[in-house]
Design an enzyme around this catalytic site. Structure first.
Site, mmCIF file in Angstrom:
data_model
loop_
_atom_site.group_PDB
_atom_site.id
_atom_site.type_symbol
_atom_site.label_atom_id
_atom_site.label_comp_id
_atom_site.label_asym_id
_atom_site.label_seq_id
_atom_site.Cartn_x
_atom_site.Cartn_y
_atom_site.Cartn_z
ATOM 1 N N ARG A 1 0.817 -1.220 0.000
ATOM 2 C CA ARG A 1 0.000 0.000 0.000
ATOM 3 C C ARG A 1 0.849 1.267 0.000
ATOM 4 O O ARG A 1 0.465 2.283 0.604
ATOM 5 C CB ARG A 1 -0.935 0.031 1.231
ATOM 6 C CG ARG A 1 -2.012 -1.025 1.208
ATOM 7 C CD ARG A 1 -3.185 -0.569 0.352
ATOM 8 N NE ARG A 1 -4.184 -1.620 0.257
ATOM 9 C CZ ARG A 1 -5.284 -1.671 1.006
ATOM 10 N NH1 ARG A 1 -5.516 -0.748 1.893
ATOM 11 N NH2 ARG A 1 -6.129 -2.649 0.831
ATOM 12 N N ARG B 1 -3.371 6.562 1.310
ATOM 13 C CA ARG B 1 -3.896 7.735 2.005
ATOM 14 C C ARG B 1 -2.939 8.415 2.953
ATOM 15 O O ARG B 1 -3.186 9.553 3.361
ATOM 16 C CB ARG B 1 -5.165 7.332 2.774
ATOM 17 C CG ARG B 1 -6.352 7.121 1.866
ATOM 18 C CD ARG B 1 -7.461 6.398 2.579
ATOM 19 N NE ARG B 1 -7.032 5.049 2.906
ATOM 20 C CZ ARG B 1 -7.819 4.121 3.443
ATOM 21 N NH1 ARG B 1 -9.070 4.415 3.753
ATOM 22 N NH2 ARG B 1 -7.355 2.925 3.686
ATOM 23 N N ARG C 1 -6.614 11.549 -5.710
ATOM 24 C CA ARG C 1 -7.901 10.857 -5.569
ATOM 25 C C ARG C 1 -9.051 11.868 -5.658
ATOM 26 O O ARG C 1 -10.082 11.591 -6.280
ATOM 27 C CB ARG C 1 -7.949 10.086 -4.243
ATOM 28 C CG ARG C 1 -9.176 9.180 -4.132
ATOM 29 C CD ARG C 1 -9.283 8.525 -2.767
ATOM 30 N NE ARG C 1 -9.319 9.533 -1.712
ATOM 31 C CZ ARG C 1 -9.304 9.263 -0.414
ATOM 32 N NH1 ARG C 1 -9.237 8.001 0.000
ATOM 33 N NH2 ARG C 1 -9.350 10.212 0.485
ATOM 34 N N ASP D 1 -6.827 -2.521 -7.419
ATOM 35 C CA ASP D 1 -7.385 -3.199 -6.261
ATOM 36 C C ASP D 1 -7.678 -4.641 -6.634
ATOM 37 O O ASP D 1 -7.917 -4.945 -7.804
ATOM 38 C CB ASP D 1 -8.671 -2.517 -5.782
ATOM 39 C CG ASP D 1 -8.980 -2.915 -4.343
ATOM 40 O OD1 ASP D 1 -8.421 -2.289 -3.429
ATOM 41 O OD2 ASP D 1 -9.743 -3.868 -4.142
ATOM 42 N N TYR E 1 -15.125 -11.684 -0.472
ATOM 43 C CA TYR E 1 -15.838 -10.427 -0.760
ATOM 44 C C TYR E 1 -17.077 -10.665 -1.623
ATOM 45 O O TYR E 1 -18.093 -9.987 -1.466
ATOM 46 C CB TYR E 1 -14.890 -9.425 -1.433
ATOM 47 C CG TYR E 1 -13.839 -8.902 -0.478
ATOM 48 C CD1 TYR E 1 -14.117 -7.834 0.368
ATOM 49 C CD2 TYR E 1 -12.587 -9.498 -0.397
ATOM 50 C CE1 TYR E 1 -13.167 -7.364 1.259
ATOM 51 C CE2 TYR E 1 -11.621 -9.028 0.492
ATOM 52 C CZ TYR E 1 -11.921 -7.970 1.321
ATOM 53 O OH TYR E 1 -10.993 -7.508 2.213
HETATM 54 O O1 CP3 Z 1 0.071 -1.595 -2.512
HETATM 55 C C1 CP3 Z 1 -0.231 -0.677 -3.291
HETATM 56 O O2 CP3 Z 1 0.194 0.497 -3.177
HETATM 57 C C2 CP3 Z 1 -1.103 -0.993 -4.490
HETATM 58 C C3 CP3 Z 1 -2.490 -0.780 -4.343
HETATM 59 C C4 CP3 Z 1 -3.405 -1.760 -3.629
HETATM 60 C C5 CP3 Z 1 -4.675 -1.324 -3.135
HETATM 61 N N1 CP3 Z 1 -5.373 -2.389 -2.698
HETATM 62 C C6 CP3 Z 1 -5.125 0.066 -3.158
HETATM 63 C C7 CP3 Z 1 -6.186 0.471 -2.224
HETATM 64 C C8 CP3 Z 1 -3.341 -3.134 -3.403
HETATM 65 C C9 CP3 Z 1 -2.195 -4.101 -3.663
HETATM 66 C C10 CP3 Z 1 -4.588 -3.525 -2.821
HETATM 67 C C11 CP3 Z 1 -4.937 -4.911 -2.483
HETATM 68 C C12 CP3 Z 1 -6.142 -5.182 -1.698
HETATM 69 N N2 CP3 Z 1 -7.372 -4.585 -1.801
HETATM 70 C C13 CP3 Z 1 -6.269 -6.235 -0.762
HETATM 71 C C14 CP3 Z 1 -5.213 -7.224 -0.417
HETATM 72 C C15 CP3 Z 1 -4.097 -6.616 0.340
HETATM 73 C C16 CP3 Z 1 -4.375 -6.379 1.792
HETATM 74 O O3 CP3 Z 1 -4.312 -5.205 2.192
HETATM 75 O O4 CP3 Z 1 -4.630 -7.332 2.507
HETATM 76 C C17 CP3 Z 1 -7.580 -6.209 -0.239
HETATM 77 C C18 CP3 Z 1 -8.148 -7.112 0.826
HETATM 78 C C19 CP3 Z 1 -8.274 -5.171 -0.916
HETATM 79 C C20 CP3 Z 1 -9.704 -4.791 -0.785
HETATM 80 C C21 CP3 Z 1 -9.846 -3.425 -0.266
HETATM 81 N N3 CP3 Z 1 -9.509 -2.296 -0.978
HETATM 82 C C22 CP3 Z 1 -10.340 -3.031 0.982
HETATM 83 C C23 CP3 Z 1 -10.809 -3.972 2.072
HETATM 84 C C24 CP3 Z 1 -10.278 -1.634 1.018
HETATM 85 C C25 CP3 Z 1 -10.790 -0.744 2.100
HETATM 86 C C26 CP3 Z 1 -9.906 -0.816 3.283
HETATM 87 C C27 CP3 Z 1 -9.229 0.496 3.525
HETATM 88 O O5 CP3 Z 1 -8.013 0.486 3.740
HETATM 89 O O6 CP3 Z 1 -9.946 1.497 3.504
HETATM 90 C C28 CP3 Z 1 -9.721 -1.202 -0.208
HETATM 91 C C29 CP3 Z 1 -9.479 0.198 -0.599
HETATM 92 C C30 CP3 Z 1 -8.121 0.549 -1.085
HETATM 93 N N4 CP3 Z 1 -7.350 -0.203 -1.932
HETATM 94 C C31 CP3 Z 1 -7.428 1.766 -0.801
HETATM 95 C C32 CP3 Z 1 -6.221 1.719 -1.524
HETATM 96 C C33 CP3 Z 1 -5.173 2.802 -1.605
HETATM 97 C C34 CP3 Z 1 -7.970 2.899 0.036
HETATM 98 C C35 CP3 Z 1 -9.086 3.535 -0.696
HETATM 99 C C36 CP3 Z 1 -9.073 5.032 -0.634
HETATM 100 O O7 CP3 Z 1 -8.178 5.675 -1.214
HETATM 101 O O8 CP3 Z 1 -9.993 5.581 -0.023
#
Ligand code: CP3
Length: 355
Positions: free
Chosen positions: A28, A32, A41, A78, A155
């Protein structure tokens, strides 16, 4: 092609080849905690719109590389783009995480899923990969990724993030055939999706199995690992004259590291609940290891961060085969300077662990 890559530490470490210092990136890393990410964003309008805009997805992918000496970029996207393209309708409620309009409860629901063509319905992801490769200009390798079929299925069945996974676990015990047919469909789509990312320019691939650890030892093998095995077996493992390594990451997967190493993957992600010295003893020289600083360490002061980085490096020990990372994604509340302190500590302290 190979000569174009100016920094290949990350790929060398995954091949367990000698490096001058331990490569580092952060799960990640585009996110944020960075004010410039929040600004992009806002420009995109929403997180989903950001993922779907190749130019802006490229912009946020590169943001952490402008700030820190990272050894890899990860595609900004994502894991839930796949079920969205299969027809479930993804959206994000502010502060509440992902939600799907439709969920999978029955065999008829599975049968109604679409089989997306990655260069059609998921073309925006492939365009992002191509744009990022162009803009990277060979600075560092680009990592593509997907969720594990099991994690993505959680999911699809729960409709979003879940507390106790009652629906998917109910399905696992009551209707295992329905769940297997869902996992089959997700595996086929995921494999095509990852291979399309490699064809578009991804130079390594990571599979995120965030929820594997909610399974029992036996159901982990049958419902999560078996499908990741099929992904490892079906992945394009070479492109542009260079090996494309694959890293499997089951969060909380410490008990299964040996058997995960048997899949033929190149690296394993390790979270902070397993000591890297123990993980290394378990997998021997079969695979590289990626991890595993507790992301909460980044709430502490830079001096403490540096000491904790030293401990992770010492825990892995000398020699090749280590990619430094957090044990899971960076938290949104972390100060960017603290992420910088972690990376600086890896750059400064890790050469002593290599010949
Ligand atoms: O690592 C990176 O920089 C690449 C981007 C990346 C995102 N999601 C961006 C993201 C990667 C590799 C993921 C994978 C992801 N997404 C996983 C597996 C990795 C892990 O963390 O276990 C999962 C379970 C998801 C599903 C997901 N996406 C959830 C549950 C959420 C909400 C949780 C949260 O942190 O708010 C997301 C949103 C998400 N994916 C964000 C980002 C930067 C935040 C969204 C935002 O900008 O508001």
């Amino acid at each position: 092609m190979t000569a174009e890559l100016k920094n290949d530490r990350f790929l060398r470490a995954l091949a367990r080849e000698p490096v001058d210092r331990t490569p580092v990136w952060m799960m990640r890393q585009a996110g944020r905690y960075l004010p410039e990410y929040r600004a992009t964003r806002a420009k995109a309008g929403s997180f989903v719109a950001l993922c779907q805009n190749p130019e802006l997805a490229c912009e946020v992918t590169l943001q952490p590389l402008e700030r820190y000496p990272m050894d890899a970029a990860i595609l900004f996207s994502d894991i839930l783009t796949v079920p969205d393209a299969m027809g479930l309708g993804l959206h994000f409620e502010t502060g509440e995480g992902p939600r799907f309009e439709r969920t999978i409860q029955t065999q008829a629901d599975v049968d109604g899923l679409a089989s997306p063509d990655p260069e059609q319905e998921l073309r925006y992801v492939m365009d992002a990969v191509r744009t990022i490769r162009r803009e990277l200009g060979g600075r560092v390798p680009l990592i593509g990724f997907s969720g594990s079929p099991w994690t993505v299925a959680t999911y699809m069945v729960e409709g979003g993030t879940s507390k106790n996974f009652s629906r998917i676990k109910g399905m696992l015990y009551d209707q295992p055939a329905v769940l297997h047919s869902l996992l089959e469909r997700v595996t086929t789509t995921t494999l095509a999706y990852l291979n399309a990312q490699v064809a578009a320019g991804a130079q390594a691939v990571m599979v995120f199995d965030t929820w594997g650890s909610i399974l029992t030892p036996k159901t982990y093998l049958d419902f999560s690992l078996a499908y990741m095995q099929r992904i490892v077996d079906g992945l394009t493992r070479e492109a542009g004259g260079r090996k494309v390594p694959v890293v499997l990451f089951t969060k909380g997967g410490g008990p299964w590291l040996e058997i995960m190493a048997e899949t033929g993957c190149d690296g394993l992600g390790v979270d902070w609940t397993t000591d890297l010295s123990e993980a290394r003893a378990k997998v021997g020289d079969k695979v590289a290891l990626q991890g595993n600083l507790d992301p909460a360490v980044l709430y502490a002061s830079p001096d403490v961060i540096r000491e904790e980085v030293r401990q992770v490096l010492e825990s892995y020990g000398r020699g090749p085969g280590h990619v430094f990372n957090l044990g899971h994604g960076i938290h949104p509340e972390v100060k960017p300077e603290h992420a910088g302190a972690m990376i600086e500590a890896v750059v400064e302290l890790s050469p002593a662990f290599h010949d």
